[in-house]
Design a protein around this motif. Structure first.
Motif, mmCIF file in Angstrom:
data_model
loop_
_atom_site.group_PDB
_atom_site.id
_atom_site.type_symbol
_atom_site.label_atom_id
_atom_site.label_comp_id
_atom_site.label_asym_id
_atom_site.label_seq_id
_atom_site.Cartn_x
_atom_site.Cartn_y
_atom_site.Cartn_z
ATOM 1 N N GLN A 7 15.422 6.190 13.246
ATOM 2 C CA GLN A 7 15.736 7.623 13.159
ATOM 3 C C GLN A 7 15.369 8.199 11.789
ATOM 4 O O GLN A 7 15.784 9.306 11.450
ATOM 5 N N LEU A 8 14.599 7.454 11.018
ATOM 6 C CA LEU A 8 14.179 7.862 9.671
ATOM 7 C C LEU A 8 15.373 8.038 8.732
ATOM 8 O O LEU A 8 15.315 8.843 7.804
ATOM 9 N N GLN A 9 16.416 7.258 8.965
ATOM 10 C CA GLN A 9 17.599 7.315 8.119
ATOM 11 C C GLN A 9 17.601 6.130 7.145
ATOM 12 O O GLN A 9 17.147 5.040 7.480
ATOM 13 N N GLY A 10 18.170 6.375 5.967
ATOM 14 C CA GLY A 10 18.306 5.312 4.982
ATOM 15 C C GLY A 10 17.103 5.231 4.063
ATOM 16 O O GLY A 10 15.966 5.122 4.524
ATOM 17 N N ARG A 11 17.349 5.299 2.771
ATOM 18 C CA ARG A 11 16.280 5.165 1.786
ATOM 19 C C ARG A 11 16.695 4.167 0.701
ATOM 20 O O ARG A 11 16.405 4.361 -0.478
ATOM 21 N N GLU A 12 17.345 3.086 1.116
ATOM 22 C CA GLU A 12 17.824 2.128 0.131
ATOM 23 C C GLU A 12 16.727 1.200 -0.368
ATOM 24 O O GLU A 12 16.836 0.624 -1.450
ATOM 25 N N LYS A 13 15.652 1.048 0.398
ATOM 26 C CA LYS A 13 14.627 0.065 0.060
ATOM 27 C C LYS A 13 13.246 0.699 0.071
ATOM 28 O O LYS A 13 12.938 1.523 0.934
ATOM 29 N N ARG A 14 12.423 0.319 -0.892
ATOM 30 C CA ARG A 14 11.052 0.792 -0.926
ATOM 31 C C ARG A 14 10.125 -0.244 -0.303
ATOM 32 O O ARG A 14 10.386 -1.449 -0.331
ATOM 33 N N PHE A 15 9.035 0.238 0.277
ATOM 34 C CA PHE A 15 8.110 -0.635 0.990
ATOM 35 C C PHE A 15 7.563 -1.728 0.089
ATOM 36 O O PHE A 15 7.411 -2.880 0.517
ATOM 37 N N TRP A 16 7.260 -1.399 -1.158
ATOM 38 C CA TRP A 16 6.688 -2.386 -2.055
ATOM 39 C C TRP A 16 7.618 -3.577 -2.268
ATOM 40 O O TRP A 16 7.148 -4.680 -2.523
ATOM 41 N N GLU A 17 8.912 -3.355 -2.169
ATOM 42 C CA GLU A 17 9.848 -4.478 -2.269
ATOM 43 C C GLU A 17 9.628 -5.444 -1.113
ATOM 44 O O GLU A 17 9.758 -6.660 -1.276
ATOM 45 N N SER A 18 9.304 -4.916 0.058
ATOM 46 C CA SER A 18 9.139 -5.742 1.251
ATOM 47 C C SER A 18 7.887 -6.608 1.186
ATOM 48 O O SER A 18 7.816 -7.656 1.844
ATOM 49 N N VAL A 19 6.899 -6.175 0.419
ATOM 50 C CA VAL A 19 5.643 -6.932 0.320
ATOM 51 C C VAL A 19 5.483 -7.565 -1.057
ATOM 52 O O VAL A 19 4.383 -7.915 -1.469
ATOM 53 N N ARG A 20 6.594 -7.700 -1.791
ATOM 54 C CA ARG A 20 6.619 -8.384 -3.093
ATOM 55 C C ARG A 20 5.663 -7.751 -4.108
ATOM 56 O O ARG A 20 5.015 -8.448 -4.882
ATOM 57 N N PHE A 21 5.594 -6.429 -4.079
ATOM 58 C CA PHE A 21 4.775 -5.727 -5.083
ATOM 59 C C PHE A 21 5.717 -5.192 -6.149
ATOM 60 O O PHE A 21 5.839 -3.988 -6.354
ATOM 61 N N ASP A 22 6.376 -6.123 -6.853
ATOM 62 C CA ASP A 22 7.374 -5.759 -7.851
ATOM 63 C C ASP A 22 6.706 -5.439 -9.185
ATOM 64 O O ASP A 22 5.470 -5.469 -9.310
ATOM 65 N N ALA A 23 7.527 -5.142 -10.188
ATOM 66 C CA ALA A 23 7.002 -4.723 -11.492
ATOM 67 C C ALA A 23 6.115 -5.799 -12.112
ATOM 68 O O ALA A 23 5.070 -5.499 -12.705
ATOM 69 N N GLN A 24 6.518 -7.054 -11.982
ATOM 70 C CA GLN A 24 5.729 -8.143 -12.548
ATOM 71 C C GLN A 24 4.371 -8.256 -11.861
ATOM 72 O O GLN A 24 3.342 -8.455 -12.511
ATOM 73 N N THR A 25 4.364 -8.103 -10.540
ATOM 74 C CA THR A 25 3.112 -8.179 -9.795
ATOM 75 C C THR A 25 2.223 -6.987 -10.121
ATOM 76 O O THR A 25 0.997 -7.126 -10.252
ATOM 77 N N ARG A 26 2.814 -5.818 -10.274
ATOM 78 C CA ARG A 26 2.018 -4.636 -10.638
ATOM 79 C C ARG A 26 1.408 -4.807 -12.037
ATOM 80 O O ARG A 26 0.286 -4.365 -12.287
ATOM 81 N N ALA A 27 2.145 -5.451 -12.926
ATOM 82 C CA ALA A 27 1.604 -5.707 -14.268
ATOM 83 C C ALA A 27 0.418 -6.664 -14.193
ATOM 84 O O ALA A 27 -0.592 -6.478 -14.901
ATOM 85 N N ARG A 28 0.510 -7.682 -13.346
ATOM 86 C CA ARG A 28 -0.630 -8.593 -13.154
ATOM 87 C C ARG A 28 -1.832 -7.825 -12.618
ATOM 88 O O ARG A 28 -2.974 -8.049 -13.040
ATOM 89 N N TRP A 29 -1.578 -6.935 -11.673
ATOM 90 C CA TRP A 29 -2.645 -6.110 -11.090
ATOM 91 C C TRP A 29 -3.342 -5.309 -12.193
ATOM 92 O O TRP A 29 -4.575 -5.311 -12.281
ATOM 93 N N LEU A 30 -2.563 -4.631 -13.008
ATOM 94 C CA LEU A 30 -3.119 -3.762 -14.046
ATOM 95 C C LEU A 30 -3.828 -4.536 -15.150
ATOM 96 O O LEU A 30 -4.685 -3.992 -15.845
ATOM 97 N N SER A 31 -3.479 -5.813 -15.314
ATOM 98 C CA SER A 31 -4.119 -6.622 -16.360
ATOM 99 C C SER A 31 -5.380 -7.321 -15.859
ATOM 100 O O SER A 31 -5.931 -8.178 -16.546
ATOM 101 N N GLY A 32 -5.826 -6.968 -14.653
ATOM 102 C CA GLY A 32 -7.080 -7.514 -14.145
ATOM 103 C C GLY A 32 -6.930 -8.500 -13.014
ATOM 104 O O GLY A 32 -7.927 -9.088 -12.572
#
Length: 362
Positions: free
Chosen positions: A154-179
């Motif tokens: 029903q499009l209810q609830g915004r407790e979780k972001r999609f990137w959390e579900s696919v393990r695209f966390d801050a550390q992984t994003r930093a690896r991405w940005l560093s090449g």
């Protein structure tokens, strides 16, 4: 972007642009939306209304319907008649499946920027405007994707972001940005197709989408091709609601936790059982390498990361039967950092050393 006194403010970069720095309306890129549908009558009205409610309307919407049987074609005809923008509805003569259906929709788009759209989500009003401005301010980006809020049916609830579900966390994003873009994507796709915008000029390298991409579907293919060129960016902002429901062909589902391999098991299990997952990974990477080599030049900047990973799993899956002859290649690979580099992201710190021990002894 948000309007502020004397200019625009980018919530992505934190930069304020005065009117002189903001592209004039006639300099704005044209926008297409590639929407694929299949038996979506229960969800389409909500998604369609969110497209009509965009702060920046698209210049066209191309809809490819994959032989729906639930009244979706009639609904699309109604949408097209009332839409505040041009709408083209393509009806497939045979069912294509989501990979080729999206390929057909993308191929028919004429806008300079093409947004991919699923039938069952909801776009926040600022999505198109925010991502168009991102692409304007980052002209080298050929692909960009945003985050989303994961909701219920029903499009209810915004407790979780999609990137959390696919393990695209801050550390992984930093690896991405560093090449490490290719490395991150080869661990698993992080880019959701329906959160993506692509420059139309980049389509010739993306299409046609291969029939089979082991471990990936169409959006994973788009991401991998972008990674070979280092032209895929992410917009760290949730700009849509991602609906989860039982009818999804592809969705966010809990992944089974693999059984832990104990040291005793490593020393007693049959060697074929130990090698099976390594062979599967080696074959997967080999096929992906072959597919990408047909689309990009041999000196594409992202390919060395792929070749290094492929070499690692090729070595591990083809070690000699004689244990003594394994020691040198395994320790060399450890010294080069490959066992640590290609360990499972969620693995314990000692997991690479267990893998080394297993490769030598098993």
């Amino acid at each position: 972007m948000e309007r502020t006194t004397g200019g625009l403010f980018s919530p992505i970069t934190g930069t304020k642009y005065n009117d002189a720095m903001t592209p004039a309306l006639h300099d704005q890129p044209t926008v297409s939306i590639a929407l694929c549908t299949y038996n979506g009558v229960n969800y389409l009205p909500t998604q369609w209304q969110s497209l009509v409610n965009q702060q920046r309307l698209p210049n066209e919407i191309i809809i490819s319907d994959d032989l729906s049987t639930d009244g979706t074609p009639h609904l699309l005809t109604q949408f097209a008649a009332d839409a505040p923008f041009p709408v083209t509805v393509l009806a497939n003569k045979t069912r294509l499946g989501y990979n080729k259906n999206f390929e057909r929709a993308l191929s028919a788009c004429t806008g300079e920027l093409i947004f991919i759209c699923d039938q069952d989500d909801l776009w926040l009003p600022e999505k198109i405007d925010t991502m168009v401005h991102y692409m304007i301010q980052h002209p080298t980006a050929q692909i960009a994707f945003c985050d989303a809020w994961v909701t219920d049916e029903q499009l209810q609830g915004r407790e979780k972001r999609f990137w959390e579900s696919v393990r695209f966390d801050a550390q992984t994003r930093a690896r991405w940005l560093s090449g490490g873009t290719m490395d991150v994507l080869l661990e698993g796709n992080r880019m959701m197709g329906c959160a993506t915008v692509i420059r139309r000029s980049f389509l010739p390298i993306l299409l046609p989408i291969p029939d089979k991409i082991p471990g990936y579907i169409y959006d994973g293919w788009i991401a991998l091709v972008g990674a070979t060129q280092n032209v895929i960016h992410f917009v760290d902002q949730p700009l849509q609601l991602y609906r989860t429901h039982v009818q999804q062909q592809v969705g966010v589902r809990p992944q089974p936790i693999p059984a832990r391999t104990r040291l005793r098991d490593r020393l007693t299990r049959h060697r074929a059982r130990k090698l099976a997952p390594l062979h599967r990974k080696q074959i997967q990477l080999s096929i992906i390498s072959q597919l990408l080599s047909k689309r990009v030049s041999s000196d594409a900047p992202g390919l060395p990361e792929l070749y290094r990973r492929l070499a690692h799993f090729t070595l591990r899956s083809h070690l000699p039967h004689n244990r003594l002859k394994r020691i040198a290649p395994v320790l060399t690979n450890l010294w080069r950092g490959n066992y640590t580099r290609y360990a499972e992201p969620a693995a314990n710190w000692y997991a690479p050393f267990l893998a080394v021990l297993g490769d030598i002894l098993e």
